[in-house]
Motif scaffolding. Structure first.
Motif, PDB file in Angstrom:
ATOM      1  N   PRO A 115       0.226   3.680  -0.339  1.00  0.00           N
ATOM      2  CA  PRO A 115      -1.175   3.240  -0.357  1.00  0.00           C
ATOM      3  C   PRO A 115      -1.335   1.729  -0.461  1.00  0.00           C
ATOM      4  O   PRO A 115      -2.348   1.182  -0.023  1.00  0.00           O
ATOM      5  N   PHE A 116      -0.342   1.060  -1.051  1.00  0.00           N
ATOM      6  CA  PHE A 116      -0.437  -0.393  -1.216  1.00  0.00           C
ATOM      7  C   PHE A 116      -0.165  -1.132   0.087  1.00  0.00           C
ATOM      8  O   PHE A 116      -0.799  -2.144   0.378  1.00  0.00           O
ATOM      9  N   PHE A 117       0.792  -0.638   0.871  1.00  0.00           N
ATOM     10  CA  PHE A 117       1.222  -1.361   2.068  1.00  0.00           C
ATOM     11  C   PHE A 117       0.858  -0.661   3.368  1.00  0.00           C
ATOM     12  O   PHE A 117       1.141  -1.186   4.455  1.00  0.00           O
ATOM     13  N   GLY A 118       0.223   0.515   3.289  1.00  0.00           N
ATOM     14  CA  GLY A 118      -0.150   1.239   4.499  1.00  0.00           C
ATOM     15  C   GLY A 118       1.052   1.735   5.284  1.00  0.00           C
ATOM     16  O   GLY A 118       1.028   1.772   6.518  1.00  0.00           O
ATOM     17  N   THR A 119       2.099   2.133   4.574  1.00  0.00           N
ATOM     18  CA  THR A 119       3.345   2.554   5.207  1.00  0.00           C
ATOM     19  C   THR A 119       3.536   4.066   5.053  1.00  0.00           C
ATOM     20  O   THR A 119       2.674   4.763   4.526  1.00  0.00           O
ATOM     21  N   THR A 120       4.672   4.567   5.525  1.00  0.00           N
ATOM     22  CA  THR A 120       5.028   5.972   5.359  1.00  0.00           C
ATOM     23  C   THR A 120       6.382   6.048   4.664  1.00  0.00           C
ATOM     24  O   THR A 120       7.031   5.026   4.409  1.00  0.00           O
ATOM     25  N   THR A 121       6.836   7.260   4.402  1.00  0.00           N
ATOM     26  CA  THR A 121       8.140   7.424   3.757  1.00  0.00           C
ATOM     27  C   THR A 121       9.287   7.017   4.672  1.00  0.00           C
ATOM     28  O   THR A 121      10.423   6.883   4.218  1.00  0.00           O
ATOM     29  N   PHE A 122       8.998   6.811   5.954  1.00  0.00           N
ATOM     30  CA  PHE A 122      10.028   6.396   6.912  1.00  0.00           C
ATOM     31  C   PHE A 122      10.042   4.884   7.110  1.00  0.00           C
ATOM     32  O   PHE A 122      10.576   4.389   8.113  1.00  0.00           O
ATOM     33  N   ALA A 123       9.493   4.131   6.175  1.00  0.00           N
ATOM     34  CA  ALA A 123       9.423   2.678   6.303  1.00  0.00           C
ATOM     35  C   ALA A 123      10.814   2.073   6.447  1.00  0.00           C
ATOM     36  O   ALA A 123      11.745   2.432   5.721  1.00  0.00           O
ATOM     37  N   ALA A 124      10.961   1.146   7.388  1.00  0.00           N
ATOM     38  CA  ALA A 124      12.221   0.431   7.643  1.00  0.00           C
ATOM     39  C   ALA A 124      13.404   1.388   7.702  1.00  0.00           C
ATOM     40  O   ALA A 124      14.357   1.276   6.915  1.00  0.00           O
ATOM     41  N   PRO A 125      13.393   2.344   8.640  1.00  0.00           N
ATOM     42  CA  PRO A 125      14.447   3.377   8.650  1.00  0.00           C
ATOM     43  C   PRO A 125      15.851   2.836   8.879  1.00  0.00           C
ATOM     44  O   PRO A 125      16.814   3.322   8.280  1.00  0.00           O
TER      45      PRO A 125
END
Length: 480
Positions: free
Chosen positions: A169-179
Motif C-alpha cells: 500500500p505504501f509503494f503501490g507494488t505487488t508481492t512480485f516486486a523486483a523479481p
C-alpha cells in the motif's frame, strides 16, 4: 527531553516484552511515556494517534492474517504439512538431512503455510532425520531457520508472507516486486546458508560430535506465546487445537494447494487486476484509495482463499471437524495482528512527536542514498521490536511517503524500495530476543548458547550479504 522520552519508551517496551509482558499492554504504555516526556497530550495521542494507526493496520492486513492462519491450520489438520515433509524426507534421505529440512521449510512457507504451523511439523521431522544421520541437535534450528526465516519470507517473488505484503500500500507494488533481484537474493541466502551448515556438519563430524537425545528445558508457554505473536501471523496456542488427521494425503495432493497460492497470486497480480478498470476506487465511498494501494492485498487474499477451498475439497474426509479447524485458524490470527498493530500504534505516536524530526533527519542523512538509509532504519526498528512486520510497518508509516518522494526525485523504482524494505526487516529481526528464534530453539530442544550462533549466520549474515547485493545491483543497474 523529547528524544530521551522516545529512548526511554523504547527501553521499557523492549525490556518488558522480552520478559513476556503482553505487547497489547506495553505498546500504549510506552507511547504514553514518550508523549508525556515530550510535553504532549497523552490521552489525545492514545485515542487520536495510537488507535487510528493501529486500526489502519488491522483494516489493511487483517484479511491476510486471517486467511493465512486458516490456510495453515487446514493444511496442518489435513495432514498435508506432514505429507510434504515426509515426501521430501523419503526422496532426499538421511544422507541429505540438512537439505531435506531446508527444502521442506521453504516449500511450506513459500506456499503460504504460517511459520509456527511449519515449525511444529519440521522440528520432529528434523529430529528424526538428524538422529539417523548422527548430526548434532544444535544444527536443527539453523536448518529450519534457513528454510523458513530467510529467502521465502523476504526475497522469493510472490511469497505471501505478511512481511512481503506490508510495503504494497505504501509503494503501490505487488508481492512480485523486483523479481530478478529477489531471485538473486534468494540464491545468495540459500547458497551461503547451505555452505555454512555443511561446513558446521563437517566440523562436528571431524570432532566426533553426533546427535544427542538430551533436550534443553522448555520455556514457559505463556512467555513463549507473548514473544511469538509479534514475530509471525499465527498464535502458537492454536497449533494443537482442531483435529489432525492420522491419514496423510499423497505428496501431490498435499502440494497442490501450495501451487494454487503461487499460481493464483501471479495471475491476479499480473493479468486479472491490471486488466480491470478500478478508477472508481478514488470515490469517497471507497476511501479515495488507488489501485496500487489495494491490488497486492487483493491478489494474496484471493490466492489464499482459492488455496483454502482446494485444500478442503481435496481433503474433506480428512477434516471431520472442519469447523473446529477453521475456528482454530481464525482464532490464531487475532492476537498476532493486534500485537503488531499495537507496535504500529506506538510507532505512530513516536513519529508524531517533535523530537522525531531529529531521528528523521539522522536517518535521511545517512550516506549511500535512500536505499541505504531505508535499509538502516528498517533494520534498527526490526531489531528493537524483534518483529519484522512491526519494525517494517513503523518504518514505512513514519518514512514511507518520504522515501517514495525521494525515489521519484532520483529515479528509483518503487519495486526496488519494496524489496530493500522487506529484506531489511528480515535480517536483524532474528536477534536472540525475537519470538520466532525463541520459539524455534524451544521446539527443537536447543539452548540459545548451543544453537543461536548458527541461526545468526544463516538468518542474519546470509541475509545481510543478500541485502548488500540487492542494494548494489539496484543502485547501478536498477530494478528488474
Amino acid at each position: 527531553m523529547g528524544l530521551i522520552g522516545i529512548l526511554l519508551a523504547l527501553g521499557v517496551l523492549i525490556a518488558l516484552a522480552y520478559r513476556g509482558w503482553s505487547v497489547l499492554l506495553l505498546a500504549p504504555i510506552a507511547a504514553l511515556i514518550a508523549a508525556a516526556l515530550s510535553g504532549q497530550p497523552m490521552l489525545a495521542h492514545w485515542t487520536q494517534t495510537f488507535m487510528p494507526a493501529a486500526a489502519d493496520f488491522v483494516g489493511q492486513f487483517f484479511p491476510l492474517f486471517l486467511l493465512g492462519a486458516v490456510f495453515g491450520k487446514v493444511m496442518e489438520d489435513s495432514g498435508s504439512v506432514r505429507a510434504i515433509a515426509d515426501e521430501l524426507t523419503r526422496r532426499l534421505g538421511a544422507q541429505r538431512a540438512i537439505l531435506a529440512v531446508v527444502l521442506a521449510g521453504a516449500a511450506l512457507t513459500y506456499g503460504g503455510v504460517s511459520l509456527f504451523v511449519a515449525l511444529f511439523v519440521l522440528a520432529p521431522m528434523a529430529e528424526a532425520l538428524f538422529r539417523r544421520a548422527d548430526i548434532p541437535r544444535r544444527l536443527m534450528p539453523p536448518a529450519i531457520a534457513l528454510g523458513t526465516f530467510t529467502f521465502t519470507m523476504m526475497a522469493m517473488p510472490g511469497t505471501p508472507a505478511i512481511q512481503n505484503a506490508i510495503p504494497m500500500p505504501f509503494f503501490g507494488t505487488t508481492t512480485f516486486a523486483a523479481p530478478g533481484l529477489g531471485l538473486i537474493a534468494s540464491a545468495i541466502m540459500l547458497g551461503f546458508g547451505m555452505w555454512w551448515l555443511r561446513r558446521a556438519e563437517a566440523r562436528a563430524r571431524a570432532q566426533g560430535e553426533g546427535f544427542t537425545e538430551i533436550r534443553a528445558p522448555e520455556i514457559d508457554q505463556a512467555v513463549l506465546r507473548e514473544r511469538a505473536v509479534t514475530a509471525r501471523e499465527f498464535d502458537p496456542a492454536e497449533a494443537t487445537r482442531g483435529h489432525q488427521s492420522p491419514d496423510l494425503p499423497s505428496g501431490l495432493v498435499a502440494a497442490l494447494p501450495l501451487l494454487v497460492v503461487i499460481a493464483v497470486n501471479l495471475t491476479m497480480s499480473l493479468l486479472v487486476l491490471p486488466a480491470l478498470d478500478l478508477s472508481w476506487l478514488a470515490q469517497p465511498i471507497w476511501g479515495e484509495t488507488s489501485f496500487g494501494a489495494v491490488s497486492g492485498v487483493w491478489s494474496v487474499a484471493v490466492a489464499l482463499t482459492a488455496a483454502i477451498v482446494v485444500a478442503i475439497g481435496l481433503n474433506y474426509r480428512r477434516l471431520p471437524r472442519l469447523r473446529a479447524t477453521l475456528d482454530a485458524g481464525a482464532n490464531a490470527s487475532v492476537l498476532p495482528i493486534f500485537a503488531v498493530a499495537s507496535l504500529v500504534g506506538f510507532g505512530a505516536v513516536v513519529a508524531a512527536l517533535p523530537a522525531f524530526a531529529l531521528v528523521r533527519e539522522w536517518v535521511l542523512s545517512i550516506e549511500g542514498g535512500p536505499l541505504v538509509s531505508l535499509a538502516v532504519a528498517t533494520n534498527i526498528l526490526a531489531a528493537l521490536t524483534g518483529s519484522a512486520s512491526g519494525g517494517l510497518t513503523i518504518a514505512l508509516d513514519a518514512l514511507g511517503e518520504t522515501y517514495l518522494q525521494l525515489a521519484q526525485e532520483t529515479g528509483i523504482d518503487p519495486q526496488l524500495l519494496h524489496r530493500v524494505a522487506v529484506m531489511s526487516a528480515g535480517t536483524l529481526d532474528s536477534l536472540p530476543h525475537s519470538g520466532a528464534v525463541v520459539t524455534l530453539l524451544s521446539v527443537c530442544g536447543v539452548t540459545p548458547r548451543a544453537g543461536y550462533f548458527n541461526i545468526a549466520m544463516v538468518a542474519i549474515v546470509g541475509a545481510l550479504l543478500a541485502l548488500v547485493a540487492v542494494i548494489v545491483l539496484g543502485t547501478f543497474v536498477g530494478s528488474f
